[in-house]
Design an enzyme around this catalytic site. Structure first.
Site, short mmCIF file in Angstrom:
data_model
loop_
_atom_site.label_atom_id
_atom_site.label_comp_id
_atom_site.label_asym_id
_atom_site.label_seq_id
_atom_site.Cartn_x
_atom_site.Cartn_y
_atom_site.Cartn_z
N ARG A 112 0.80 -1.22 0.00
CA ARG A 112 0.00 0.00 0.00
C ARG A 112 0.83 1.27 0.00
O ARG A 112 0.54 2.21 -0.71
CB ARG A 112 -0.99 -0.02 1.15
CG ARG A 112 -2.22 -0.77 0.73
CD ARG A 112 -3.12 -1.21 1.83
NE ARG A 112 -4.27 -1.88 1.26
CZ ARG A 112 -4.24 -3.09 0.73
NH1 ARG A 112 -3.11 -3.76 0.66
NH2 ARG A 112 -5.32 -3.63 0.22
N ASP A 127 -17.13 7.48 9.45
CA ASP A 127 -15.95 6.64 9.24
C ASP A 127 -14.75 7.57 9.11
O ASP A 127 -14.90 8.75 8.77
CB ASP A 127 -16.12 5.81 7.95
CG ASP A 127 -15.24 4.57 7.93
OD1 ASP A 127 -15.76 3.47 8.17
OD2 ASP A 127 -14.02 4.71 7.68
C1 LIG Z 1 -14.50 -3.69 8.88
S1 LIG Z 1 -15.22 -2.10 8.70
C2 LIG Z 1 -16.66 -2.28 9.72
C3 LIG Z 1 -17.91 -1.68 9.09
C4 LIG Z 1 -19.22 -2.00 9.81
N1 LIG Z 1 -19.24 -1.43 11.14
C5 LIG Z 1 -19.47 -3.50 9.87
O1 LIG Z 1 -19.28 -4.08 10.95
O2 LIG Z 1 -19.85 -4.07 8.87
C6 LIG Z 1 -14.08 -1.12 9.68
C7 LIG Z 1 -14.13 0.38 9.33
O3 LIG Z 1 -13.45 1.11 10.37
C8 LIG Z 1 -12.93 2.30 9.78
N2 LIG Z 1 -11.93 2.88 10.69
C9 LIG Z 1 -10.65 2.49 10.90
N3 LIG Z 1 -10.08 3.27 11.83
C10 LIG Z 1 -11.01 4.17 12.23
C11 LIG Z 1 -11.03 5.24 13.18
N4 LIG Z 1 -9.96 5.52 13.92
N5 LIG Z 1 -12.17 5.96 13.32
C12 LIG Z 1 -13.27 5.68 12.56
N6 LIG Z 1 -13.31 4.68 11.65
C13 LIG Z 1 -12.20 3.93 11.49
C14 LIG Z 1 -12.39 1.80 8.45
O4 LIG Z 1 -12.26 2.86 7.53
C15 LIG Z 1 -13.45 0.76 8.04
O5 LIG Z 1 -14.38 1.30 7.14
#
Ligand SMILES: C[S@@+](CC[C@H](N)C(=O)[O-])C[C@H]1O[C@@H](n2cnc3c(N)ncnc32)[C@H](O)[C@@H]1O
Length: 284
Positions: free
Chosen positions: A43, A150
């Protein structure tokens, strides 16, 4: 939002890898260990290629001077896996157990605020909206405010477009797909406009305490499948920020492999018939 593409990349040295991981950790709370070496290298090399930075030092200098590049780097590192009706039992808990407790002390027309944090490409926030329309008889009696947030700005753009492929929709009953989506082309569907407009999307960083303080007053927060990417220190900051973003008596739903009882004692564990949920005490 990672692209998943394959390219030939240059390896990072131990020191470069550590500096990059430290930087990402401070920005997002996401902790990358040794086992993610290939993922990280791919990445960051893609970002270096994109920005024309030929060596790692030049790219780090760019990160220090360009907040836009910091955001693009974060976007490229996030893991955005999600789909409609994921861990559906928690939505059942919302309509059968949590909302009845919340509205017991409210009047008709009052505001009920639900936060999907993190929301990724929007499936979770829209699932909550669809679930309530289908399963909560009082849905029209209250003003329901659903917000999706997000850290990743690219997924938020996708969430607002509300366009999805078969994979995202595979768990949604076919009848609901017909009712709430229009078909764009083979395998592509768009959520109907009314529903797209019923959810608001904003950027938020769960470990940025100052920014999180600007959010708040939520009755229910869905924070699912994010804490698994954090280390203990980030989880503790996240727990405090989630606690403070809830109204007293408000509820927190985590992913099935996440447990607040192992992170913080500021929540009360509530075992409902449908799911285990964490509650901010009425006083505290
Ligand atoms: C695996 S997804 C989960 C989405 C949904 N909540 C679900 O369970 O299907 C994790 C998300 O966390 C976000 N993320 C990562 N670090 C974060 C942070 N510090 N604050 C907010 N969002 C974050 C990522 O961009 C990603 O879209």
């Amino acid at each position: 939002m990672s692209d998943g593409g394959e390219t030939d990349f240059e390896a990072l040295s131990e020191d470069e890898l550590r500096r990059l991981c430290d930087f990402l950790y401070r920005q997002s709370g996401m902790a990358y260990g040794e086992s993610k070496r290939y993922y990280i290298t791919r990445r960051v090399n893609a970002r270096m290629h994109e920005t024309g930075a030929e060596v790692f030092g030049t790219y780090m200098a760019l990160l220090r001077s360009d907040p836009g590049e910091v955001q693009r780097l974060i976007n490229s590192f996030t893991v955005n896996e999600t789909y409609f009706y994921r861990e559906e039992y928690q939505f059942a808990c919302l309509s059968r157990s949590l909302l009845p407790q919340i509205v017991a002390r409210r009047g008709p027309g009052d505001l009920v605020r639900i936060w999907s944090m993190p929301c990724s490409t929007g499936e979770e926030a829209y699932s909550i909206a669809i679930w309530l329309l289908e399963n909560w008889a009082l849905v029209d009696a209250y003003h329901i405010d659903i917000i999706g947030s997000d850290i990743d700005t690219e997924v938020l753009q996708a969430a607002m477009r509300g366009e999805y492929g078969e994979r995202a929709l595979s768990r949604l009953p076919a009848e609901l797909r017909r009712r709430y989506f229009t078909r764009l082309e083979e395998g592509r569907w768009q959520l109907i406009q009314d529903l797209r407009e019923s959810v608001r999307f904003t950027q938020a960083n769960l470990i940025d305490t100052a920014a999180m303080r600007r959010e708040g007053g939520f009755d229910v927060i869905f924070c699912r499948n994010l804490l698994i990417y954090f280390d203990e220190a980030s989880r503790l900051i996240a727990a405090d920020n989630l606690h403070d973003a809830l109204n007293p008596g408000g509820f927190l739903c985590l992913g099935h492999s996440e447990a607040m009882s192992r992170i913080s004692d500021r929540f009360v564990t509530r075992r409902f018939q449908e799911a285990v949920v964490y509650q901010r005490p009425e006083a505290g």
